[in-house]
Enzyme design. Structure first.
Site, short mmCIF file in Angstrom:
data_model
loop_
_atom_site.label_atom_id
_atom_site.label_comp_id
_atom_site.label_asym_id
_atom_site.label_seq_id
_atom_site.Cartn_x
_atom_site.Cartn_y
_atom_site.Cartn_z
N ARG A 163 31.46 18.68 1.37
CA ARG A 163 31.87 18.85 3.13
C ARG A 163 30.52 18.69 3.59
NH1 ARG A 163 36.62 17.19 5.51
NH2 ARG A 163 35.88 18.35 6.94
N GLU A 221 35.59 9.63 16.54
CA GLU A 221 34.86 11.20 16.07
C GLU A 221 34.93 11.70 17.33
OE1 GLU A 221 35.89 13.02 14.50
OE2 GLU A 221 35.74 11.66 11.37
N GLU A 247 35.18 16.42 -2.46
CA GLU A 247 34.93 16.11 -1.64
C GLU A 247 34.26 16.65 -1.26
OE1 GLU A 247 36.22 15.20 3.15
OE2 GLU A 247 36.97 15.84 1.91
N GLU A 289 32.59 6.95 13.53
CA GLU A 289 33.12 6.93 12.43
C GLU A 289 33.11 5.10 11.44
OE1 GLU A 289 34.72 9.10 8.18
OE2 GLU A 289 34.39 10.21 9.75
N HIS A 342 30.79 14.02 4.33
CA HIS A 342 31.64 14.02 3.76
C HIS A 342 31.38 13.51 2.66
CE1 HIS A 342 34.24 15.48 7.06
NE2 HIS A 342 33.25 16.08 7.10
N GLU A 368 31.07 9.45 3.93
CA GLU A 368 31.46 8.95 5.27
C GLU A 368 30.70 10.04 6.37
OE1 GLU A 368 36.08 10.15 4.43
OE2 GLU A 368 35.17 11.77 4.85
N ARG A 426 40.30 21.34 4.94
CA ARG A 426 39.00 21.61 5.96
C ARG A 426 38.21 22.20 6.51
NH1 ARG A 426 39.63 15.52 6.72
NH2 ARG A 426 41.73 14.71 6.44
N GLU A 430 28.79 10.22 9.79
CA GLU A 430 29.50 10.12 11.35
C GLU A 430 28.53 9.91 12.04
OE1 GLU A 430 32.98 12.56 11.36
OE2 GLU A 430 31.11 14.13 11.45
N ASP A 473 0.49 -1.19 -0.23
CA ASP A 473 0.01 0.10 0.07
C ASP A 473 0.70 1.34 -0.14
OD1 ASP A 473 -1.82 2.03 0.60
OD2 ASP A 473 -2.41 1.30 2.49
#
Length: 470
Positions: free
Chosen positions: A361, A214, A359, A222, A271, A131, A341, A133, A52
């Site tokens: 982030r 982490e 990447e 992680e 990320h 990635e 970063r 976390e 359904d």
């Protein structure tokens, strides 16, 4: 295993008792229907399993509720948490009238995204490596009703537990505030739990590359798993979440992928590493900045251009924006850089051009992986098609810029409401090739508006702290 015949053989040889048909809704939640294994035959892979569709948020109305699950034989795996031997099959949701993928089914949508990439001629394979976390707590309670609201987290690892006795004792070994990154036991008390998660992921066909504690002190963890193609990597993300939730449950603990469950410590991101390939060649490798190609720079330009619309899909909860706050080391600045970063788009250092990738982030693990990976790719491809250059890289620390420089760099959205408005206005890049439909996006926006309204109507404890005595 890759064919229905292979699956039926496994069912017979391993004396499987049940077959579990799994699928994912718009919000990223998994659902399942289970049938006795003896009822599964080759025809089931073509005729599907009826359910359904009107009972799921943002899907069918009651007048057109009948839907079918078509199992994908390549996804067969054993469920490590069931007492009776149970085989899991991931399914596509299809219309019973023509057996075509339902336009609001996330997995069918992700398949359309892969097909669009091939039809565009720009590439033939998109690789993704998320990635996510997450936190593991010892317990959590909350309430929100007319009498008031609260949330209380129990975590033996948390700094606030240093004065609490557990079973008449306190062993004292725990990370300090923002001090949780990769300590050894006994400060890291989750090594065995993560190891079991990793072993069970491997058993289910998800290759694990690394696991660790982490930064956030109260149980932020992680598990790094290998990259793969768009649909398969999204499948693996759902397996990872299922495994993490259930191993924590078996240990008498509770796991959450909320981006910001703890005030004052780091939040959880996801990320997303990505690259586009064609004829076995990585199209992101070249001789431009940080070893990237012009193709890759244009791809970055597309993500930056559409980032605010993407936020509604990659950061799809009101809680997401409690992580994305400027000046608190969050990836809010829409800039790109090699290894830096603090930029929302990073180019990881790699020695092999085949591993060249970008990447993103800013996404977080609340994102539906099928929708998020597809949307990121569609934004990047728009950048390539329209030659959207991202400008100069940002190699400074973006967390500590002079105000005049800081003001020149665009940012991600500050709220889910802002993100939903951006998606509503900037959606054409997603609907190309019929990947996302306007009807699906309208339904998604309606679901998100309901979440925004619910939170807006509830008094917050912090408001009492700020305003009660005024």
């Amino acid at each position: 295993m890759s064919t229905p015949e292979d699956v039926l053989k496994i069912i017979a040889e391993r004396e499987i008792a049940f077959v579990d048909f799994r699928f994912t809704d718009t919000l990223g939640r998994e659902h399942h229907l289970t049938t006795p294994a003896h009822a599964v035959d080759e025809d089931r892979f073509e005729s599907g399993v009826a359910f359904d569709g009107s009972s799921l948020p943002g899907w069918k109305g009651i007048e057109a509720s009948d839907m079918l699950l078509i199992p994908d034989a390549k996804t067969a795996r054993m469920d490590p948490f069931r007492e009776e031997p149970t085989l899991i099959l991931t399914c596509d949701v299809v219309e019973p009238s023509d057996l075509k993928g339902y336009d609001r089914d996330p997995r069918s949508l992700a398949k359309r995204a892969e097909a669009y990439l091939r039809s565009s001629g720009l590439g033939d394979t998109a690789y993704f490596g998320p990635e996510p976390e997450f936190f593991v707590f010892d317990g959590i309670t909350w309430n929100d009703d007319m009498s008031g609201s609260f949330v209380k987290i129990r975590s033996e690892e948390a700094p606030w537990s240093r004065g609490v006795e557990f079973n008449g004792n306190n062993l004292g070994h725990r990370p300090g505030l923002k001090g949780g990154y990769v300590p050894v036991s006994p400060v890291d008390s989750f090594s065995d739990l993560r190891a079991e998660m990793c072993l069970l992921l491997e058993q289910q066909g998800v290759p694990v590359e690394i696991h660790h504690h982490e930064v956030a002190a109260p149980g932020q963890l992680e598990i790094g798993t290998r990259f793969s193609t768009l649909v398969e990597r999204a499948d693996w993300n759902q397996i990872l979440k299922y495994t993490i939730h259930n191993v924590a449950h078996v240990y008498g603990k509770t796991a959450t992928f909320m981006p910001k469950p703890v005030v004052g410590d780091n939040g959880s991101g996801m990320h997303v590493h990505q690259s586009i390939w064609k004829d076995g060649q990585n199209l992101f490798a070249g001789n431009e900045y940080a070893g990237l190609s012009e193709f890759a720079l244009f791809y970055i330009g597309g993500i930056i251009k559409h980032a605010r619309a993407l936020n509604a899909i990659t950061n799809p909860t009101t809680n997401s924006y409690k992580r994305l706050v400027p000046h608190f080391e969050a990836p809010v600045k829409l800039a790109y850089s090699a290894r830096n970063r603090s930029a929302s788009i990073r180019i990881p250092y790699v020695s092999n051009p085949k591993a060249r990738r970008v990447e993103a982030r800013f996404p977080d693990p609340m994102a539906n992986p099928y929708l998020a990976f597809s949307a990121l790719m569609m934004a990047g491809l728009d950048g390539v098609q329209n030659k959207i250059h991202p400008g100069d890289p940002a190699d400074k620390n973006l967390y500590d810029l002079p105000p005049e420089e800081d003001a020149k760099i665009p940012t991600v959205c500050a709220s889910l409401e802002q993100a939903v408005e951006a998606l509503d206005k900037d959606r054409e890049f997603l609907t190309r090739g019929g990947v996302f439909s306007n009807e699906m996006l309208d339904a998604f926006i309606e679901l998100k508006q309901a979440e925004i309204t619910r939170l807006r109507m509830v008094p917050h404890p912090v408001e009492f702290d700020m305003y009660y005595s005024l």
